[in-house]
Design a protein around this motif. Structure first.
Motif, short mmCIF file in Angstrom:
data_model
loop_
_atom_site.label_atom_id
_atom_site.label_comp_id
_atom_site.label_asym_id
_atom_site.label_seq_id
_atom_site.Cartn_x
_atom_site.Cartn_y
_atom_site.Cartn_z
N TYR A 67 0.86 -1.18 0.00
CA TYR A 67 0.00 0.00 0.00
C TYR A 67 0.89 1.23 0.00
CZ TYR A 67 -3.54 -3.35 1.31
OH TYR A 67 -4.37 -4.42 1.32
N PHE A 68 0.62 2.14 -0.91
CA PHE A 68 1.44 3.34 -0.99
C PHE A 68 0.65 4.46 -1.61
CE2 PHE A 68 1.81 2.91 -5.49
CZ PHE A 68 1.74 1.56 -5.69
N GLN A 69 1.15 5.67 -1.42
CA GLN A 69 0.62 6.84 -2.09
C GLN A 69 1.77 7.45 -2.88
OE1 GLN A 69 -0.86 9.00 1.33
NE2 GLN A 69 -2.93 8.65 0.65
N ALA A 70 1.44 8.29 -3.84
CA ALA A 70 2.48 8.90 -4.67
C ALA A 70 3.45 9.66 -3.79
CB ALA A 70 1.85 9.83 -5.70
N SER A 71 4.75 9.48 -4.03
CA SER A 71 5.83 10.14 -3.32
C SER A 71 5.87 9.77 -1.84
CB SER A 71 5.75 11.66 -3.47
OG SER A 71 5.83 12.01 -4.82
N LYS A 72 5.29 8.66 -1.43
CA LYS A 72 5.31 8.24 -0.04
C LYS A 72 6.10 6.94 0.09
CE LYS A 72 2.53 11.46 1.41
NZ LYS A 72 2.93 12.51 2.25
N VAL A 73 6.77 6.80 1.22
CA VAL A 73 7.50 5.58 1.51
C VAL A 73 6.51 4.48 1.82
CG1 VAL A 73 9.08 4.52 3.15
CG2 VAL A 73 9.53 6.82 2.32
N PHE A 74 6.67 3.31 1.20
CA PHE A 74 5.78 2.21 1.49
C PHE A 74 6.50 1.03 2.12
CE2 PHE A 74 6.89 1.67 -2.98
CZ PHE A 74 7.26 0.34 -3.05
N SER A 75 7.82 1.06 2.16
CA SER A 75 8.56 -0.02 2.79
C SER A 75 9.96 0.47 3.13
CB SER A 75 8.63 -1.21 1.85
OG SER A 75 9.41 -2.23 2.40
N ILE A 76 10.45 0.05 4.29
CA ILE A 76 11.82 0.37 4.69
C ILE A 76 12.46 -0.92 5.18
CG2 ILE A 76 13.31 1.68 6.24
CD1 ILE A 76 11.12 3.80 6.39
N LYS A 77 13.64 -1.20 4.68
CA LYS A 77 14.38 -2.39 5.12
C LYS A 77 15.67 -1.92 5.80
CE LYS A 77 12.39 -5.39 1.72
NZ LYS A 77 12.54 -6.30 0.62
N TYR A 78 15.88 -2.44 7.01
CA TYR A 78 17.04 -2.06 7.81
C TYR A 78 18.09 -3.18 7.78
CZ TYR A 78 13.96 1.51 9.72
OH TYR A 78 13.10 2.57 9.86
N ARG A 79 19.33 -2.76 7.90
CA ARG A 79 20.44 -3.72 7.93
C ARG A 79 21.51 -3.19 8.87
NH1 ARG A 79 23.52 -4.51 2.51
NH2 ARG A 79 24.91 -3.06 3.50
N THR A 80 22.10 -4.05 9.66
CA THR A 80 23.17 -3.65 10.57
C THR A 80 24.48 -3.63 9.80
OG1 THR A 80 22.01 -4.65 12.44
CG2 THR A 80 24.35 -4.22 12.72
N VAL A 81 25.21 -2.54 9.95
CA VAL A 81 26.54 -2.40 9.35
C VAL A 81 27.46 -1.85 10.43
CG1 VAL A 81 25.70 -2.05 6.98
CG2 VAL A 81 26.01 -0.08 8.46
N ASN A 82 28.74 -1.82 10.16
CA ASN A 82 29.68 -1.28 11.13
C ASN A 82 30.92 -0.81 10.39
OD1 ASN A 82 30.93 -0.58 13.48
ND2 ASN A 82 31.54 -2.67 14.03
N PHE A 83 31.00 0.50 10.15
CA PHE A 83 32.19 1.05 9.50
C PHE A 83 32.35 2.52 9.84
CE2 PHE A 83 28.82 1.50 6.33
CZ PHE A 83 29.02 2.77 5.81
N GLY A 102 10.15 9.37 6.14
CA GLY A 102 9.03 8.57 5.66
C GLY A 102 8.59 7.50 6.64
N SER A 103 9.39 7.24 7.68
CA SER A 103 9.02 6.19 8.63
C SER A 103 8.12 6.71 9.74
CB SER A 103 10.28 5.57 9.24
OG SER A 103 10.98 6.51 10.02
N LYS A 104 8.16 7.98 10.02
CA LYS A 104 7.34 8.61 11.06
C LYS A 104 6.66 9.83 10.49
CE LYS A 104 8.95 6.13 14.57
NZ LYS A 104 8.18 5.16 15.26
N LYS A 105 5.46 10.15 11.03
CA LYS A 105 4.75 11.33 10.55
C LYS A 105 5.47 12.62 10.90
CE LYS A 105 0.09 9.55 10.23
NZ LYS A 105 -1.29 9.70 10.63
#
Length: 168
Positions: A67-83, A102-105
């Motif tokens: 579910y999405f609207q134009a110009s709106k974030v519909f999914s976020i994928k997180y990954r742990t990195v360390n550098f 896009g993750s919070k209002k």
């Protein structure tokens, strides 16, 4: 010469008048010809798309709605990195965020002065987020964000920045 200018002016005025007369006669003789309608405003609503995801437990795939609207974030994928890296020379064009945009209002932004930023300043990166959104043309796009801190301590305040703010 003035007579020819007068004639030309009269002819130019007659052309639109005859067009209006012909148009009016067409609409009165043929009732099935549609007249112009007022324009309606386009309303962008929620669109539903589907995404194929692999189910690692059962070895099967699944289809889930997005579910999405134009110009709106519909999914976020997180990954742990360390550098460790440094701020890019164009870091001022980006912003510091409390959360991935896009993750919070209500997402707070911070000034670069808060972390005493300068080109080449060392930052520590511990998370990467890929935000998926749909642009105005309906194309799927993604943007990478990194969670940075300016101290080696894991208790230091962390900020999210666009990938363009740091050297990769």
């Amino acid at each position: 010469m003035t007579k020819s200018v007068f004639t030309d002016t009269a002819m130019l005025l007659l052309i639109p008048l005859t067009m209006v007369g012909i148009s009016a006669s067409i609409h009165t003789h043929n009732a099935d010809i549609s007249t112009t309608q007022s324009a309606q405003a386009n309303k962008i609503g929620k669109n539903i798309d589907i995404e194929y995801t692999a189910d690692s437990n059962a070895g099967k795939g699944a289809i889930r709605p997005l579910y999405f609207q134009a110009s709106k974030v519909f999914s976020i994928k997180y990954r742990t990195v360390n550098f460790k890296t440094v701020l890019d020379e164009d870091y001022r064009e980006e912003k510091l965020y409390r959360y991935v945009p896009g993750s919070k209002k209500k997402n707070r932004t911070y000034s670069w002065k808060k972390i005493k930023a300068q080109t080449g300043k060392r930052v520590y990166v511990d998370k990467k987020a890929k935000a998926y959104y749909r642009d105005d043309d309906g194309e799927r796009e993604s943007e990478d964000f990194y969670r940075i801190r300016v101290s080696a301590s894991h208790k230091a305040t962390k900020y999210w920045v666009n990938e363009d703010a740091i050297d990769d």
